[in-house]
Design a protein around this motif. Structure first.
Motif, PDB file in Angstrom:
ATOM      1  N   THR A 172     110.753  51.723   7.413  1.00 56.89           N
ATOM      2  CA  THR A 172     112.080  52.314   7.253  1.00 56.89           C
ATOM      3  C   THR A 172     112.949  51.448   6.340  1.00 56.89           C
ATOM      4  O   THR A 172     113.696  51.976   5.499  1.00 56.89           O
ATOM      5  N   ALA A 173     112.853  50.140   6.476  1.00 55.26           N
ATOM      6  CA  ALA A 173     113.604  49.245   5.590  1.00 55.26           C
ATOM      7  C   ALA A 173     113.206  49.479   4.141  1.00 55.26           C
ATOM      8  O   ALA A 173     114.070  49.562   3.257  1.00 55.26           O
TER       9      ALA A 173
ATOM     10  N   ALA B  45     128.667  53.053  -3.041  1.00 56.01           N
ATOM     11  CA  ALA B  45     129.296  52.996  -1.714  1.00 56.01           C
ATOM     12  C   ALA B  45     128.277  53.283  -0.610  1.00 56.01           C
ATOM     13  O   ALA B  45     128.258  52.599   0.422  1.00 56.01           O
ATOM     14  N   MET B  46     127.425  54.276  -0.829  1.00 55.86           N
ATOM     15  CA  MET B  46     126.385  54.594   0.162  1.00 55.86           C
ATOM     16  C   MET B  46     125.377  53.451   0.289  1.00 55.86           C
ATOM     17  O   MET B  46     124.946  53.110   1.395  1.00 55.86           O
ATOM     18  N   ALA B  47     125.010  52.869  -0.844  1.00 58.60           N
ATOM     19  CA  ALA B  47     124.041  51.765  -0.820  1.00 58.60           C
ATOM     20  C   ALA B  47     124.604  50.565  -0.061  1.00 58.60           C
ATOM     21  O   ALA B  47     123.934  50.005   0.810  1.00 58.60           O
ATOM     22  N   LEU B  48     125.835  50.181  -0.401  1.00 57.81           N
ATOM     23  CA  LEU B  48     126.434  48.989   0.211  1.00 57.81           C
ATOM     24  C   LEU B  48     126.941  49.236   1.629  1.00 57.81           C
ATOM     25  O   LEU B  48     126.961  48.319   2.449  1.00 57.81           O
ATOM     26  N   GLY B  49     127.352  50.473   1.914  1.00 56.87           N
ATOM     27  CA  GLY B  49     127.933  50.763   3.216  1.00 56.87           C
ATOM     28  C   GLY B  49     126.953  51.260   4.262  1.00 56.87           C
ATOM     29  O   GLY B  49     127.224  51.154   5.456  1.00 56.87           O
TER      30      GLY B  49
ATOM     31  N   LEU C 196     121.501  49.047   6.823  1.00 63.71           N
ATOM     32  CA  LEU C 196     120.460  49.541   7.734  1.00 63.71           C
ATOM     33  C   LEU C 196     119.100  48.949   7.392  1.00 63.71           C
ATOM     34  O   LEU C 196     118.312  48.623   8.281  1.00 63.71           O
ATOM     35  N   ALA C 197     118.816  48.796   6.100  1.00 67.68           N
ATOM     36  CA  ALA C 197     117.557  48.177   5.681  1.00 67.68           C
ATOM     37  C   ALA C 197     117.498  46.729   6.171  1.00 67.68           C
ATOM     38  O   ALA C 197     116.440  46.266   6.637  1.00 67.68           O
ATOM     39  N   ALA C 198     118.609  46.017   6.074  1.00 67.40           N
ATOM     40  CA  ALA C 198     118.648  44.633   6.552  1.00 67.40           C
ATOM     41  C   ALA C 198     118.427  44.565   8.064  1.00 67.40           C
ATOM     42  O   ALA C 198     117.688  43.699   8.554  1.00 67.40           O
TER      43      ALA C 198
ATOM     44  N   LEU D 172     114.756  43.317  12.499  1.00 66.81           N
ATOM     45  CA  LEU D 172     114.008  43.727  13.694  1.00 66.81           C
ATOM     46  C   LEU D 172     112.508  43.496  13.503  1.00 66.81           C
ATOM     47  O   LEU D 172     111.826  43.002  14.399  1.00 66.81           O
ATOM     48  N   ALA D 173     112.003  43.869  12.327  1.00 66.43           N
ATOM     49  CA  ALA D 173     110.568  43.709  12.050  1.00 66.43           C
ATOM     50  C   ALA D 173     110.186  42.233  12.039  1.00 66.43           C
ATOM     51  O   ALA D 173     109.192  41.840  12.655  1.00 66.43           O
TER      52      ALA D 173
END
Length: 171
Positions: free
Chosen positions: A120-121, A146-150, A155-157, A162-163
């Motif tokens: 998912t990341a 904005a979508m990438a940074l916000g 979420l990827a981080a 988690l992984a």
């Protein structure tokens, strides 16, 4: 000594070191001595097939490097995609499934959440990359950034963290 059974998994046991000064005052000792309290177990060597697969993947990655030059110099600056909406809806659907799977597995305490989180990341980073690089200048680009940074990169981080935590905890 109980060692790893006492929850000290993954921690390196310290060695007892007798210093020259301490030894000089003791009878019968004429030099420092290192006494290991715990020997670290060696990592088992991967099976032959796994090593071969690993080297094959390295070779394929290296073979792609010249191809990157061909793409960079040969692709047109613009292109029309016949199934543009399907591509973006499909990518976002995979992200949604990945987030749901990661969340459900993590909430249940299932170690396999690391696999879903890593995938998912990667999807979220790819989405942020393609959103920003394919957006038209102006408002579309600002929205993509904005979508990438916000959303996508945070979420990827989180998924990456988690992984990595799951993998380091069970190594």
């Amino acid at each position: 000594m109980k060692g790893r059974a006492d929850g000290e998994r993954g921690k390196t046991m310290r060695q007892l070191v007798l210093c020259d000064d301490e030894l000089a005052s003791a009878e019968g000792f004429d030099r420092a001595e290192v006494i290991p309290l715990h020997e670290e177990a060696e990592e088992p060597r991967p099976a032959r097939g796994m090593r071969r697969a690993g080297w094959l993947l390295v070779a394929c990655g290296l073979a792609l490097l010249p191809w990157l030059y061909v793409l960079a110099t040969g692709l047109p600056a613009t292109a029309t995609a016949a199934h543009w909406p399907v591509a973006w809806v499909g990518l976002d659907a995979l992200e949604a499934l990945g987030l749901i799977a990661t969340g459900l597995l993590a909430a249940r305490g299932d170690r396999r959440h690391a696999l879903a989180a890593a995938a998912t990341a990667a999807l979220l980073v790819v989405d942020a990359w393609f959103d920003t690089t394919t957006a038209a200048p102006g408002g579309d680009f600002a929205t993509a950034v904005a979508m990438a940074l916000g959303a996508e990169l945070p979420l990827a981080a989180l998924c990456g963290r988690l992984a990595l935590r799951a993998l380091s905890r069970h190594a």
